[in-house]
Design an enzyme around this catalytic site. Structure first.
Site, PDB file in Angstrom:
ATOM      1  N   SER A 229       0.841  -1.097  -0.074  1.00  0.00           N
ATOM      2  CA  SER A 229       0.011  -0.059   0.109  1.00  0.00           C
ATOM      3  C   SER A 229       0.816   1.279  -0.107  1.00  0.00           C
ATOM      4  O   SER A 229       2.163   1.294   0.564  1.00  0.00           O
ATOM      5  CB  SER A 229      -0.804   0.143   1.062  1.00  0.00           C
ATOM      6  OG  SER A 229       0.021   0.311   2.426  1.00  0.00           O
ATOM      7  N   ASP A 230       0.301   2.439  -0.433  1.00  0.00           N
ATOM      8  CA  ASP A 230       0.944   3.585  -0.304  1.00  0.00           C
ATOM      9  C   ASP A 230       0.784   3.833   1.342  1.00  0.00           C
ATOM     10  O   ASP A 230       0.069   3.220   2.082  1.00  0.00           O
ATOM     11  CB  ASP A 230       0.473   4.821  -1.041  1.00  0.00           C
ATOM     12  CG  ASP A 230       1.310   5.993  -0.911  1.00  0.00           C
ATOM     13  OD1 ASP A 230       2.387   5.956  -0.216  1.00  0.00           O
ATOM     14  OD2 ASP A 230       1.019   6.798  -1.990  1.00  0.00           O
ATOM     15  N   TRP A 231       1.717   4.814   2.080  1.00  0.00           N
ATOM     16  CA  TRP A 231       1.721   5.054   3.341  1.00  0.00           C
ATOM     17  C   TRP A 231       0.573   5.361   3.860  1.00  0.00           C
ATOM     18  O   TRP A 231       0.139   6.631   3.646  1.00  0.00           O
ATOM     19  CB  TRP A 231       2.851   5.748   3.655  1.00  0.00           C
ATOM     20  CG  TRP A 231       4.409   4.839   4.093  1.00  0.00           C
ATOM     21  CD1 TRP A 231       4.957   5.016   5.117  1.00  0.00           C
ATOM     22  CD2 TRP A 231       4.826   3.953   3.187  1.00  0.00           C
ATOM     23  NE1 TRP A 231       6.095   4.189   4.920  1.00  0.00           N
ATOM     24  CE2 TRP A 231       5.935   3.441   3.990  1.00  0.00           C
ATOM     25  CE3 TRP A 231       4.454   3.298   2.108  1.00  0.00           C
ATOM     26  CZ2 TRP A 231       6.916   2.405   3.195  1.00  0.00           C
ATOM     27  CZ3 TRP A 231       5.313   2.211   1.445  1.00  0.00           C
ATOM     28  CH2 TRP A 231       6.333   1.691   2.109  1.00  0.00           C
ATOM     29  N   GLY A 233      -2.402   4.169   3.154  1.00  0.00           N
ATOM     30  CA  GLY A 233      -3.448   4.149   2.151  1.00  0.00           C
ATOM     31  C   GLY A 233      -4.364   2.903   2.044  1.00  0.00           C
ATOM     32  O   GLY A 233      -4.859   2.429   1.030  1.00  0.00           O
TER      33      GLY A 233
END
Ligand code: BGC
Length: 751
Positions: A229-231, A233
């Site tokens: 995941s993006d941080w 997200g």
């Protein structure tokens, strides 16, 4: 049972759940009991941002020194696959020396709007160029035994509301533009990880998007690595696991682990889904561990590489009366506060703490002979206040010099991760200064530092413009090399510069409303729009000048006809007809002649950068296969070619086409046409059975005057565009409903 399966079989559910997210901001979880190692992931993409102390994901806290390479927007303008791979390898080596397992980059999002605050971290408005460059960045990083994480998958094209935004985009546009930018990078670059975007696409968060992650990334593209995941997200952790998101970053203090455990225990989530994610994470952890040997990297060599990469990427936008290169015996006025406080990179999570910095002034002094001289005048303040004294000094300096090199650009706060740009203008205090200088000095060259396009209402008042974008820590040396001709500029724009922001196709619906943005311009992003609408641009996609000249001749093809299962080779001879060696970026665009579907006028499908000594000629070749001619058909869920003529256009920019050839491509796809009451009579001619029916029906009534071609055309058009059901109502009793049903059944049975 293999080793991974064995390990998983020995784990408790809680242990499995814990492995599915980070231990802290930058590390995965270890499981000491089973000797499962943790590893570190960190930013990317234009240098390593390893935070030894306090962690954050917006570049606030200091990181250890690392080479600050040119940002992606700069590197993209090199159009040089090998160079981008070399920079990737250097970044990978620095990561390895720091025991980092995965570098979070490259970014492969499309530049939909020039306002996107993070465009400096992306390559292009064109998916072919972007995907090619991302592929080589990945291969470079991974050549060092360090994983890359191509990001942000997908359609992350603005910063405004990036964590909740819902991108509404049709499937064809998604496939041809936004996903195509990732496709080659992922299929051929084979990144160890893919990072999901924060936003939603068509209603579902990318981290939970089954269509993106499962149907496309895993099933169609065969991606076997880890999806991270993006941080921060992840919204619904259970849904994201089911959709195919393996690793949530950063750690969630166990909150989401509990949700995973509860979902498995209640039967809402199959434990097999958790096992699949854990298996992928374990494979990655062991892969990283295997490669983890101690290496030292060489910061001086990397600084030199950063300088070479920057100078090869700068784009000479304008050079009237050969104002550049500057002779080394000239009296030069160096103007602009950005010389003292250079902008070498963008703001946010990609911010690198450089190992060293070149300054332009020092580097230019090193180029000058004893007769030459360079004096510096700040001219303006970066806080945008107008300072009359500074202007006056700079004007006096410019008047006394033989040439004024004016360094302008966007202050740091104009563009960054987390927010978008407001406009495309330079600060007023900079343009005021420029206007005053051009009053007293006719040899003015502007050197720009900015992460994306700007408007240039002042363009005609200056002799030259050199676009350096955000060029990294060796920017000073690289600028001096190009300005004084030790390096012949060879970059070209990987994006269009519109005349005005309002000309950009996304202008009317950027950045959207009510947490939604609709990509209403569809396929017509960047040059695809300016071309089709004949909108004049400031500088077109693919534009860039050199200190030498190139001649293009003999565009040939090895065949004039091919099927969509075959390839055609296009060749062109390029000659350096000038006095000094240089590099040219040769571009190949494909244009369908009479397309049955709505298509851009032309699309980039090949490019090569070729180095030529003065007088030297080389043949450049391109191979084109099905994808170069295909469009994405939403009803067939596939890439399709319609049989027809295609122009293969060779050019030095998207608007300078210097030769072409035409080929006929035949589609081999047997697409069974299904008929119903509302199918068109004209479509009958597309199948053998339909043709027979047409002959038997002998439908068209005689025109009143057979010689009147107008009547004939009218009747043909009317008949062809009628639905089959009209046979019953308009045939004066010749067709009953039963006959029509029978005809449709026969047509569908016989194909
Ligand atoms: C950015 C990512 C970055 C991550 C970690 C996020 O805010 O969108 O690109 O890799 O932070 O710093």
């Amino acid at each position: 049972m293999n080793q991974i399966e064995q390990l998983i079989s020995e784990m408790t559910l809680a242990e499995k759940a814990s492995l599915c997210s980070g231990a802290d901001f930058w590390h995965t979880e270890a499981l000491d009991r089973l000797q499962i190692p943790a590893f570190m992931l960190t930013d990317g993409p234009n240098g390593l941002r390893k935070q030894a102390g306090k962690a954050d994901h917006v570049g606030l806290n200091e990181s250890i020194p690392a080479t600050c390479f040119p940002t992606e927007v700069t590197l993209a303008s090199s159009w040089n696959r090998a160079l981008i791979e070399e920079v990737g390898a250097a970044l990978g080596a620095e990561a390895k020396a720091e025991k980092v397992g995965v570098v979070l980059g490259p970014g492969a999002n499309i530049k939909r709007s020039p306002l996107c605050g993070r465009n400096f971290e992306y390559y292009s408005e064109d998916p072919y160029l972007s995907s090619q460059l991302a592929k080589h960045a990945i291969q470079g990083i991974q050549s060092q035994g360090v994983g890359a994480s191509v990001k942000h998958f997908a359609a992350n094209n603005q910063e405004h509301l990036r964590m909740v935004l819902d991108v509404q985009v049709d499937e064809r546009t998604l496939r041809e533009i936004y996903l195509a930018s990732f496709e080659t990078a992922i299929k051929e670059g084979q990144p160890w990880t893919v990072m999901t975007a924060y936003n939603k696409v068509n209603g579902d968060y990318c981290a939970e998007n089954t269509h993106l992650l499962k149907e496309i990334l895993r099933d169609e593209w065969d991606f076997e690595g880890v999806v991270v995941s993006d941080w921060g997200g992840v919204d619904d952790r259970v849904a994201s696991l089911e959709a195919g998101l393996d690793l949530e970053m950063p750690g969630n203090q166990g909150i989401n682990d509990q949700k995973i455990i509860a979902a498995v225990q209640s039967g809402a989530l199959s434990e097999a889904v958790v096992d699949t994610a854990v298996a992928r994470i374990l494979r990655l952890a062991f892969r990283v561990q295997e490669q983890m040997q101690s290496v030292t990297d060489d910061s001086v060599t990397h600084h030199q590489l950063a300088r070479k990469a920057a100078s090869e990427s700068f784009v000479l936008l304008k050079n009237e009366a050969q104002s550049l290169p500057v002779a080394s015996d000239k009296k030069v006025a160096l103007i602009g506060r950005l010389l003292e406080e250079p902008r070498i990179q963008g703001g946010g999570s990609s911010r690198v703490n450089p190992t060293m910095m070149d300054t332009v002034q020092e580097q230019i002094h090193m180029k000058l002979t004893e007769e030459g001289a360079a004096s510096y005048y700040p001219g303006y303040l970066l806080n945008e206040d107008t300072d009359a004294d500074l202007i006056q000094e700079a004007v006096a300096g410019a008047a006394a010099a033989e040439i004024a090199l004016v360094f302008l650009g966007l202050p740091q706060h104009y563009e960054s991760e987390a927010y978008d740009r407001q406009h495309l203008q330079l600060p007023v205090n900079q343009t005021e200064l420029l206007a005053a200088i051009t009053e007293v000095q006719e040899n003015v060259v502007v050197i720009l530092a900015n992460g994306g396009p700007i408007e240039m209402p002042w363009l005609s008042s200056v002799k030259g413009v050199l676009e350096t974008y955000l060029a990294g820590q060796a920017m000073g040396g690289a600028v001096a090399d190009v300005l004084f001709g030790d390096v012949n500029p060879s970059g070209k724009l990987a994006e269009s510069f519109p005349m005005k922001l309002s000309h950009n196709p996304s202008f009317l619906n950027f950045p959207g409303e009510k947490q939604q943005v609709a990509y209403r311009e569809g396929l017509f992003v960047g040059y695809r729009y300016y071309d089709k609408t004949e909108t004049e641009v400031l500088f077109p996609f693919g534009h860039g000048l050199s200190y030498t000249n190139f001649e293009y001749r003999q565009v040939t093809v090895d065949r004039k006809e091919l099927t969509d299962e075959e390839e055609v080779t296009v060749s062109v001879t390029i000659q350096n007809t000038g006095q000094r060696s240089g590099k040219e970026i040769v571009q190949l665009y494909v244009q369908e002649v009479n397309s049955q579907v709505i298509r851009p006028l032309k699309e980039l499908k090949g490019f090569e950068k070729v180095a030529l000594e003065a007088g030297e000629a080389k043949v450049v070749q391109f191979k084109l296969g099905k994808r170069a001619f295909a469009y994405y058909d939403e009803t067939r869920h596939d890439w399709c070619v319609t049989s027809g003529f295609f122009n293969l256009l060779i050019g030095s920019s998207s608007q300078t086409i210097l030769g072409s050839q035409q080929v006929y491509v035949t589609s081999t796809a047997v697409h069974q046409l299904k008929f119903d009451r509302n199918s068109l009579i004209g479509d009958l001619a597309k199948t053998p059975a339909g043709k027979q029916v047409l002959q038997q029906m002998n439908l068209a009534p005689e025109p009143s005057d057979p010689a009147d071609s107008n009547d004939t055309q009218l009747m043909d058009e009317m008949t062809n565009k009628m639905p089959l059901r009209s046979l019953v109502t308009l045939s004066g009793g010749r067709f009953s409903e039963e006959t029509l049903t029978h005809i449709i059944e026969t047509l569908n049975a016989n194909g």
